[in-house]
Design a protein around this motif. Structure first.
Motif, PDB file in Angstrom:
ATOM      1  N   THR A  55       0.839  -1.205   0.000  1.00  0.00           N
ATOM      2  CA  THR A  55       0.000   0.000   0.000  1.00  0.00           C
ATOM      3  C   THR A  55       0.872   1.253   0.000  1.00  0.00           C
ATOM      4  OG1 THR A  55      -0.095   0.057   2.424  1.00  0.00           O
ATOM      5  CG2 THR A  55      -1.833  -1.190   1.278  1.00  0.00           C
ATOM      6  N   TYR A  56       0.315   2.336  -0.536  1.00  0.00           N
ATOM      7  CA  TYR A  56       1.022   3.615  -0.596  1.00  0.00           C
ATOM      8  C   TYR A  56       0.057   4.725  -0.169  1.00  0.00           C
ATOM      9  CZ  TYR A  56       4.270   0.917  -3.442  1.00  0.00           C
ATOM     10  OH  TYR A  56       5.143  -0.051  -3.891  1.00  0.00           O
ATOM     11  N   ASN A  57       0.523   5.540   0.757  1.00  0.00           N
ATOM     12  CA  ASN A  57      -0.284   6.662   1.249  1.00  0.00           C
ATOM     13  C   ASN A  57      -0.078   7.865   0.327  1.00  0.00           C
ATOM     14  OD1 ASN A  57      -1.657   8.598   2.643  1.00  0.00           O
ATOM     15  ND2 ASN A  57      -0.651   8.235   4.612  1.00  0.00           N
ATOM     16  N   ARG A  58      -1.142   8.252  -0.375  1.00  0.00           N
ATOM     17  CA  ARG A  58      -1.064   9.350  -1.333  1.00  0.00           C
ATOM     18  C   ARG A  58      -1.671  10.643  -0.773  1.00  0.00           C
ATOM     19  NH1 ARG A  58       2.854   7.237  -4.250  1.00  0.00           N
ATOM     20  NH2 ARG A  58       2.269   5.326  -5.392  1.00  0.00           N
ATOM     21  N   TYR A  61      -5.731   9.744  -0.262  1.00  0.00           N
ATOM     22  CA  TYR A  61      -6.228   8.366  -0.445  1.00  0.00           C
ATOM     23  C   TYR A  61      -5.056   7.404  -0.271  1.00  0.00           C
ATOM     24  CZ  TYR A  61      -4.083   8.525  -5.083  1.00  0.00           C
ATOM     25  OH  TYR A  61      -3.192   8.616  -6.118  1.00  0.00           O
ATOM     26  N   THR A  62      -5.384   6.143  -0.103  1.00  0.00           N
ATOM     27  CA  THR A  62      -4.395   5.068   0.029  1.00  0.00           C
ATOM     28  C   THR A  62      -4.473   4.185  -1.210  1.00  0.00           C
ATOM     29  OG1 THR A  62      -4.548   5.065   2.438  1.00  0.00           O
ATOM     30  CG2 THR A  62      -3.626   3.103   1.392  1.00  0.00           C
TER      31      THR A  62
END
Length: 583
Positions: A55-58, A61-62
């Motif tokens: 997962t990547y935290n943008r 949003y994720t």
């Protein structure tokens, strides 16, 4: 002068003579129908799962990058699409016994089948799991067999066979209209005719023992034609014809009661023609009669080869029931009609002339069999063997080499690679005391090697395969075994038993330096080692009726069959009940 009796049918005499020669006629008629819907995969074992850990935290949003971890796209207990099939078989057979040891057998077999199928590449590349329109195949087989074996004449055991098969198949193994439009194969009609004649002659050389001599010839011709409408030479169904004939002879000699020698040789010749014209450019060495625009006469591919393969074996029986043997055998497999014609998935290149596969098999072993070994009426059998199989010029699919003509326009090429080798040990054993019985067998491969000299390869020989080659999923597991144990009850009317299958893993493909084997085109199917158990029961009511019950995969194991060509799990726990009636 006597006048002929014009009222008497002339055929009477022939009919009476035939009736005198006719001793017995056996007739058999059989019909079988099978139907199976899509089965369900097992629930216990290394089933795939969805990994959501990446997962990547943008900020607002994720972002989640899901990944399927496992060998297939099917979950545990899921219904497996395209595993359905239905078939109908009809058999008509007669055997005619004539006087003077003549026999004639005539048979006709009709087979109709519809089944589901999805191309493995669509599962691998596109992740498509969907039911396709059923494929179809219809096959008619006609066979006649003649034998003359007079008991008082050791020089004659004559056999002659004549047969014909006519098959029409329609393969719908893709689920995307783009594939259908680009590579529409339509239906294919495959026809094959063949005949063979052989004889066995026995000689008694008194103190030098007896000799049995077998000799004969065989011939076959085959044709295939598709009705697809796709335009490229590699699509629209295959079209071509092929002929093959062979001469063979073998001799068995027992110079001493405990020694047996076998020797033989087979000569084979084939020719094949691709009926699809190939486009040839003006700069090709195969260009003939180019016009002003550089367009050459179309090229019609043809192949012709021949060769001989010997056989030699020696068997020694130092004591009754104990045999020690050694065997050396060669075999030639001529290129098939599929391999020498153009079509979807693979075609031969115009500057590659296919040679036959040449296999050399070496085997040494020992067998032991004895009745009443430990108790009256028991039967003990055991065998151990070591084998070395080496196939030169193995026929398979690869990528084109850069120096070959047309390499830039052809995605895959059917060719002879250098060799494929398998070495290993086999064990077999059984023990039967009437009420109880058991059987054991196993194979251990000690050496596996595939060799190919081509472009983009660092190593000529590997133990895991070749990029884009069919051989990748024909490499056996390092070991496999099976065991059966059972009992007979109620005067041997009831038979109960269990069967275990134990399958090891194939040699793994390295994470690095894999020579392109894992790049997606015919990449190895990563099946796991597995163990399955089956139960079986047979009750013989009388000489005419019997009932069979089988429970396969008793533990509901999730697994892929060894040597599987697609990422499709095997059936989970399933039961079959059948009744046999002889009349």
């Amino acid at each position: 002068m006597d006048r002929p009796n014009l009222l008497k049918p002339k055929s009477w005499a022939g009919s009476v003579a035939l009736a005198k020669r006719l001793e017995r006629v056996d007739l058999v008629a059989a019909y079988a129908q099978r139907s199976q819907g899509n089965y369900y995969a097992g629930t216990k074992g290394p089933a795939p799962y969805l990994d959501l850990s990446e997962t990547y935290n943008r900020g607002f949003y994720t972002e989640v990058h899901p990944e399927i971890v496992g060998a297939t796209r099917f979950r545990a207990g899921e219904r497996i699409v395209n595993s359905n099939y239905e078939s109908q078989s009809t058999l008509l057979k007669s055997k005619i016994y004539l006087a003077d040891a003549h026999e004639l057998e005539l048979s006709y077999l009709r087979y109709d089948s519809t089944y589901g199928e999805l191309m493995p590449s669509q599962l691998i590349w596109l992740g498509q799991v969907r039911q396709t329109t059923n494929s179809q195949v219809t096959a008619d087989t006609y066979t006649s067999r003649y034998r003359w074996n007079p008991q008082e004449n050791d020089k004659i055991d004559l056999r002659a066979n004549l047969w014909h098969t006519d098959t029409v198949s329609l393969n719908r193994n893709y689920s995307d209209n783009m594939w259908s439009d680009m590579f529409d194969t339509g239906s294919e009609r495959y026809r094959r005719w063949g005949t063979d004649v052989s004889n066995s002659t026995r000689f008694d050389m008194n103190r030098w023992g007896g000799v049995r001599l077998d000799y004969g010839l065989a011939w076959q011709t085959e044709k295939v034609h598709g009705d697809g409408e796709a335009s490229t030479f590699s699509s629209g169904g295959r079209a071509g014809h092929r002929d093959e004939w062979s001469l063979f002879t073998s001799a068995q000699w027992k110079p001493l009661p405990r020694w047996t020698l076998d020797a033989g040789v087979r000569y084979t010749r084939f020719s094949s023609e691709d009926d699809k014209p190939r486009r040839v450019t003006a700069d090709s060495e195969y260009c003939v009669n180019p016009d002003a625009d550089g367009v050459c006469d179309p090229l019609m591919m043809s192949s012709r080869r021949s060769g001989s393969a010997p056989l030699l074996s020696v068997q020694w029986e130092p004591r009754p029931g104990l045999q020690v043997y050694g065997r050396y055998a060669e075999a030639l497999r001529m290129p098939s009609l599929f391999e020498t014609t153009s079509g979807f998935s693979v075609s031969p290149s115009q500057d590659i002339h296919l040679a036959p596969e040449h296999t050399r098999n070496k085997e040494v072993g020992m067998g032991f069999s004895k009745d009443s070994l430990w108790r009256d009426g028991d039967k003990f059998r055991a065998k151990v063997a070591y084998f070395r199989n080496h196939t030169k010029d193995y026929l398979t699919r690869t990528f084109p080499n850069t120096w070959e003509e047309g390499s830039g326009n052809q995605f895959f090429t059917l060719r002879n690679i250098n060799s494929v080798s398998f070495h290993g040990v086999e064990l077999q054993g059984s023990y039967d005391v009437g009420r109880f019985f058991t059987e054991l067998s196993g194979t251990r491969y000690t050496f596996v090697e595939t060799c190919h000299f081509g472009s983009y390869r660092r190593m000529e020989c590997t133990e895991f395969g070749i990029a884009a080659s069919y051989v990748n999923n024909m490499i056996p597991p390092e070991w496999h075994a099976s065991a059966t144990i059972g009992t007979r009850l109620f005067g041997e009317k009831l038979t109960l038993g269990a069967r275990g299958t134990f399958m090891g893993q194939r040699k793994p493909t390295p994470d690095f330096n894999t020579e392109g084997v894992n790049d997606g085109f015919a990449s190895p199917v990563p099946w796991h080692k597995y163990t399955t158990w089956d139960l079986f029961a047979t009750y013989k009511i009388n000489d005419q009726f019997s009932v069979d019950l089988n429970i396969d995969n008793l533990t509901d194991r999730y697994y892929l069959d060894a040597l599987s060509l697609g990422l499709v799990p095997a059936p989970g726990r399933s039961a079959r009940l059948s009744v046999t009636w002889l009349f």
